[in-house]
Design a protein around this motif. Structure first.
Motif, PDB file in Angstrom:
ATOM      1  N   THR A   1       2.448   4.104  -6.126  1.00  0.00           N
ATOM      2  CA  THR A   1       2.916   4.977  -5.046  1.00  0.00           C
ATOM      3  C   THR A   1       1.748   5.120  -4.082  1.00  0.00           C
ATOM      4  O   THR A   1       0.692   4.518  -4.286  1.00  0.00           O
ATOM      5  CB  THR A   1       3.314   6.375  -5.576  1.00  0.00           C
ATOM      6  OG1 THR A   1       2.124   7.004  -6.090  1.00  0.00           O
ATOM      7  CG2 THR A   1       4.369   6.302  -6.657  1.00  0.00           C
ATOM      8  N   ASP A   2       1.929   5.935  -3.071  1.00  0.00           N
ATOM      9  CA  ASP A   2       0.809   6.184  -2.153  1.00  0.00           C
ATOM     10  C   ASP A   2      -0.374   6.812  -2.882  1.00  0.00           C
ATOM     11  O   ASP A   2      -1.517   6.640  -2.478  1.00  0.00           O
ATOM     12  CB  ASP A   2       1.255   7.098  -1.006  1.00  0.00           C
ATOM     13  CG  ASP A   2       2.224   6.400  -0.063  1.00  0.00           C
ATOM     14  OD1 ASP A   2       2.252   5.156  -0.044  1.00  0.00           O
ATOM     15  OD2 ASP A   2       2.955   7.106   0.656  1.00  0.00           O
ATOM     16  N   ASP A   3      -0.103   7.550  -3.966  1.00  0.00           N
ATOM     17  CA  ASP A   3      -1.161   8.217  -4.719  1.00  0.00           C
ATOM     18  C   ASP A   3      -1.689   7.388  -5.882  1.00  0.00           C
ATOM     19  O   ASP A   3      -2.649   7.783  -6.531  1.00  0.00           O
ATOM     20  CB  ASP A   3      -0.645   9.545  -5.285  1.00  0.00           C
ATOM     21  CG  ASP A   3      -0.290  10.525  -4.192  1.00  0.00           C
ATOM     22  OD1 ASP A   3      -0.936  10.479  -3.129  1.00  0.00           O
ATOM     23  OD2 ASP A   3       0.629  11.325  -4.397  1.00  0.00           O
ATOM     24  N   ASN A   4      -1.057   6.261  -6.194  1.00  0.00           N
ATOM     25  CA  ASN A   4      -1.462   5.465  -7.354  1.00  0.00           C
ATOM     26  C   ASN A   4      -1.430   3.980  -7.021  1.00  0.00           C
ATOM     27  O   ASN A   4      -0.385   3.359  -7.014  1.00  0.00           O
ATOM     28  CB  ASN A   4      -0.550   5.749  -8.554  1.00  0.00           C
ATOM     29  CG  ASN A   4      -0.941   4.926  -9.764  1.00  0.00           C
ATOM     30  OD1 ASN A   4      -2.000   4.329  -9.809  1.00  0.00           O
ATOM     31  ND2 ASN A   4      -0.070   4.885 -10.749  1.00  0.00           N
ATOM     32  N   GLU A   5      -2.608   3.435  -6.784  1.00  0.00           N
ATOM     33  CA  GLU A   5      -2.716   2.017  -6.478  1.00  0.00           C
ATOM     34  C   GLU A   5      -3.292   1.226  -7.638  1.00  0.00           C
ATOM     35  O   GLU A   5      -3.725   0.096  -7.486  1.00  0.00           O
ATOM     36  CB  GLU A   5      -3.572   1.811  -5.219  1.00  0.00           C
ATOM     37  CG  GLU A   5      -5.042   2.078  -5.410  1.00  0.00           C
ATOM     38  CD  GLU A   5      -5.482   3.543  -5.346  1.00  0.00           C
ATOM     39  OE1 GLU A   5      -6.684   3.774  -5.435  1.00  0.00           O
ATOM     40  OE2 GLU A   5      -4.649   4.443  -5.226  1.00  0.00           O
TER      41      GLU A   5
ATOM     42  N   THR B   1       1.744   5.147 -14.121  1.00  0.00           N
ATOM     43  CA  THR B   1       3.085   5.062 -13.545  1.00  0.00           C
ATOM     44  C   THR B   1       3.072   4.038 -12.416  1.00  0.00           C
ATOM     45  O   THR B   1       2.005   3.694 -11.892  1.00  0.00           O
ATOM     46  CB  THR B   1       3.549   6.438 -13.029  1.00  0.00           C
ATOM     47  OG1 THR B   1       2.643   6.900 -12.018  1.00  0.00           O
ATOM     48  CG2 THR B   1       3.626   7.453 -14.164  1.00  0.00           C
TER      49      THR B   1
END
Length: 97
Positions: A33-37, A30
């Motif tokens: 986000t802060d959780d997915n770089e 996806t």
């Protein structure tokens, strides 16, 4: 990183490389986000010919749709089914965390 390392290892011939995610792993496919770089890394690997596939069952469990996926990520009916199909085509299997 495992996919990149495999592609960079010139001692291992790689014809086709598929990264298949199921369970919560599909969240890596996806937008950032802060959780997915990982979006930029995925795009770079796609440019090198790596195919990314997401389990439709896991997506449904997590409330994700095709529109939630990064460009170029393919949906498959089930992760386990896709794994079995790929193994029948003589793909190797490397489980990564």
């Amino acid at each position: 990183m495992n996919a990149k390392n495999l592609l960079d290892d010139e001692s291992v011939p790689v014809k086709d490389l598929v990264v298949l995610a199921n369970g919560k792993g599909v969240q890596l496919y996806t937008p950032p986000t802060d959780d997915n770089e990982f979006a930029d890394q995925i795009a770079l690997l796609q440019d090198r010919g790596v195919t990314f596939r997401a389990c439709e069952n896991a997506m449904e469990m997590l409330g994700l749709t095709t529109d939630d996926l990064l460009p170029g990520v393919e949906r498959v009916l089930s992760g386990v089914g896709e794994l079995a199909r790929l193994q029948a085509l003589d793909f190797g299997y490397i489980k990564a965390p």
